[in-house]
Design a protein around this motif. Structure first.
Motif, PDB file in Angstrom:
ATOM      1  N   LYS A  36      30.883  34.598  37.631  1.00  0.00           N
ATOM      2  CA  LYS A  36      30.349  35.877  37.160  1.00  0.00           C
ATOM      3  C   LYS A  36      31.036  37.047  37.834  1.00  0.00           C
ATOM      4  CE  LYS A  36      26.046  38.450  36.422  1.00  0.00           C
ATOM      5  NZ  LYS A  36      26.673  39.738  36.797  1.00  0.00           N
ATOM      6  N   ALA A  37      31.280  36.927  39.142  1.00  0.00           N
ATOM      7  CA  ALA A  37      31.929  38.020  39.870  1.00  0.00           C
ATOM      8  C   ALA A  37      33.328  38.281  39.322  1.00  0.00           C
ATOM      9  CB  ALA A  37      31.994  37.704  41.355  1.00  0.00           C
ATOM     10  N   ALA A  82      38.426  42.654  41.955  1.00  0.00           N
ATOM     11  CA  ALA A  82      38.094  41.478  42.758  1.00  0.00           C
ATOM     12  C   ALA A  82      39.346  41.035  43.506  1.00  0.00           C
ATOM     13  CB  ALA A  82      37.573  40.352  41.876  1.00  0.00           C
ATOM     14  N   VAL A  83      39.271  41.016  44.830  1.00  0.00           N
ATOM     15  CA  VAL A  83      40.394  40.609  45.677  1.00  0.00           C
ATOM     16  C   VAL A  83      40.046  39.273  46.320  1.00  0.00           C
ATOM     17  CG1 VAL A  83      41.845  41.202  47.651  1.00  0.00           C
ATOM     18  CG2 VAL A  83      41.012  43.010  46.130  1.00  0.00           C
ATOM     19  N   ILE A  84      40.916  38.289  46.159  1.00  0.00           N
ATOM     20  CA  ILE A  84      40.724  36.965  46.753  1.00  0.00           C
ATOM     21  C   ILE A  84      41.872  36.726  47.728  1.00  0.00           C
ATOM     22  CG2 ILE A  84      40.437  34.500  46.309  1.00  0.00           C
ATOM     23  CD1 ILE A  84      39.673  35.220  43.440  1.00  0.00           C
ATOM     24  N   ALA A  85      41.538  36.462  48.993  1.00  0.00           N
ATOM     25  CA  ALA A  85      42.561  36.311  50.027  1.00  0.00           C
ATOM     26  C   ALA A  85      42.404  34.978  50.740  1.00  0.00           C
ATOM     27  CB  ALA A  85      42.468  37.446  51.043  1.00  0.00           C
ATOM     28  N   GLY A  86      43.536  34.409  51.141  1.00  0.00           N
ATOM     29  CA  GLY A  86      43.512  33.142  51.848  1.00  0.00           C
ATOM     30  C   GLY A  86      43.081  33.277  53.289  1.00  0.00           C
ATOM     31  N   ALA A  87      43.160  34.493  53.834  1.00  0.00           N
ATOM     32  CA  ALA A  87      42.780  34.752  55.229  1.00  0.00           C
ATOM     33  C   ALA A  87      42.811  36.249  55.460  1.00  0.00           C
ATOM     34  CB  ALA A  87      43.740  34.046  56.192  1.00  0.00           C
ATOM     35  N   VAL A 136      39.521  31.730  38.116  1.00  0.00           N
ATOM     36  CA  VAL A 136      40.473  32.773  37.743  1.00  0.00           C
ATOM     37  C   VAL A 136      41.092  32.448  36.391  1.00  0.00           C
ATOM     38  CG1 VAL A 136      42.645  33.908  38.348  1.00  0.00           C
ATOM     39  CG2 VAL A 136      40.958  33.410  40.137  1.00  0.00           C
ATOM     40  N   ARG A 137      41.473  31.195  36.213  1.00  0.00           N
ATOM     41  CA  ARG A 137      42.085  30.795  34.949  1.00  0.00           C
ATOM     42  C   ARG A 137      41.118  31.006  33.780  1.00  0.00           C
ATOM     43  NH1 ARG A 137      46.136  26.294  33.473  1.00  0.00           N
ATOM     44  NH2 ARG A 137      45.851  26.148  31.223  1.00  0.00           N
ATOM     45  N   THR A 138      39.870  30.620  33.971  1.00  0.00           N
ATOM     46  CA  THR A 138      38.875  30.808  32.914  1.00  0.00           C
ATOM     47  C   THR A 138      38.755  32.280  32.546  1.00  0.00           C
ATOM     48  OG1 THR A 138      37.622  28.862  33.597  1.00  0.00           O
ATOM     49  CG2 THR A 138      36.445  30.524  32.322  1.00  0.00           C
ATOM     50  N   THR A 139      38.756  33.149  33.558  1.00  0.00           N
ATOM     51  CA  THR A 139      38.657  34.585  33.313  1.00  0.00           C
ATOM     52  C   THR A 139      39.873  35.104  32.567  1.00  0.00           C
ATOM     53  OG1 THR A 139      37.360  34.813  35.353  1.00  0.00           O
ATOM     54  CG2 THR A 139      38.279  36.823  34.406  1.00  0.00           C
ATOM     55  N   LEU A 140      41.069  34.645  32.945  1.00  0.00           N
ATOM     56  CA  LEU A 140      42.289  35.075  32.262  1.00  0.00           C
ATOM     57  C   LEU A 140      42.298  34.587  30.822  1.00  0.00           C
ATOM     58  CD1 LEU A 140      44.967  34.422  35.043  1.00  0.00           C
ATOM     59  CD2 LEU A 140      43.846  36.579  34.468  1.00  0.00           C
TER      60      LEU A 140
END
Length: 324
Positions: free
Chosen positions: A117-118, A73-78, A143-147
């Motif tokens: 979920k993702a 999963a990649v999360i980008a600001g732009a 993200v924190r919850t997943t970590l």
């Protein structure tokens, strides 16, 4: 000689030249698992004449090999060249599926929107220039919850617009760096591999030592960072041939996962350096820094992680006390 075994099968054997006064000799082995499951591994040192005992010449441990198919999963600001570059590096591996979540202006997103979920279904999370000032903290909290729940590997790639105070406000316990000073002015820096990092498997890729100095510079703000306790700087910066003890690449093992951060950006520029190893350097380096963070850390877990059967635990215990 030092030998690595999987069960009774020899994987690799290497000769070590002993030197007077030296007590530690780093030895690297390459092991590519063929199947999933718990594997019994052992490292054995050949005996020398005059040893009082050889019982401590062998160390046995178990590793757990997980699935080869990975979801990133990649999360980008732009949208950015670095985002495209990271996606390309990952998708070169046919066993990797990448799902990108890219923020628009404001709080909206291009195409897919991140969900808990993702992120939970992903095997690794990558932040590219995220968060930015316009970002909320809801995705960071996911993200924190997943970590917290799953100890997923995390890779962070900076950008000029990254909002470090916001990032640290949610994910600070996992980050491998401390911010000493924050500045927005931008400069160009050359990557330098520290001597104490040359044997780290994340950057020990067989790249000739002189190749690093031929790479084009990366971009970096004039902010100052330092490695946290338990983190290692795998890359530092050089400006005008002057070396600075400022980390560019850091890694930190935390619980069962690894967190890696690039404090510089413009990684795409290395891909254009066709005069350095025919442009293959990113494919040699990035699989060790990014892919290994997300894939190898998931594929091979330490002895403490696998759920061993009673028979495997007994076998390990008997090995340690010399009953087998």
């Amino acid at each position: 000689q030092v030998s690595l075994f999987e069960g009774k099968n020899l994987i690799e054997r290497k000769a070590v030249q002993l030197q007077a006064g030296a007590t530690e000799y780093p030895v690297q082995f390459r092991f590519v698992p063929v199947t999933e499951g718990v594997k019994k591994m052992s490292v054995e040192v050949s005996p020398l004449a005059g040893e009082l005992t050889t019982r401590n010449n062998r160390r046995t441990f178990f590793i757990k090999v997980l699935k080869s198919k990975m979801n990133i999963a990649v999360i980008a600001g732009a949208p950015s060249p670095d985002l495209s570059f990271v996606e390309q590096v990952f998708t070169q591996d046919k066993n990797v599926t990448v799902t990108s979540f890219v923020q628009k202006q404001g709080a909206s997103w291009y195409a897919a929107v991140p969900t808990q979920k993702a992120l939970s279904d992903a095997d690794c999370i990558v932040l590219v220039g995220y968060p930015i000032p316009q970002s909320g903290t809801d995705v960071l909290r996911m993200v924190r919850t997943t970590l917290e729940k799953d100890a997923k590997p995390l890779l962070v790639v900076f950008s000029r617009e990254i909002d470090l105070p916001k990032l640290k406000s949610v994910l600070d316990p996992w980050l491998p760096f401390e911010v000493v000073q924050s500045r927005k002015e931008e400069t160009q820096v050359f990557y330098e591999l520290p001597a104490d990092a040359r044997l780290n498997p994340m950057v020990a890729t067989g790249i000739p030592a002189d190749a690093w100095g031929k790479l084009p510079p990366l971009f970096r703000t004039e902010s100052s960072y330092k490695a946290r306790v338990g983190a290692q700087a795998l890359g530092t910066m050089k400006i005008n041939n002057i070396a600075f003890n400022e980390p560019v690449l850091l890694a930190r093992s935390l619980n069962r996962s690894k967190v890696v951060a690039f404090t510089a950006y413009g990684l795409w520029r290395w891909q254009l350096a066709t005069d350095v190893l025919d442009g293959r350097l990113p494919d040699m380096l990035l699989p060790k820094t990014t892919k290994e963070t997300c894939l190898m850390e998931l594929a091979i877990e330490s002895l403490e992680t696998p759920a061993l059967t009673k028979a495997q635990l007994a076998e390990l215990l008997f090995e340690q006390i010399g009953l087998n």
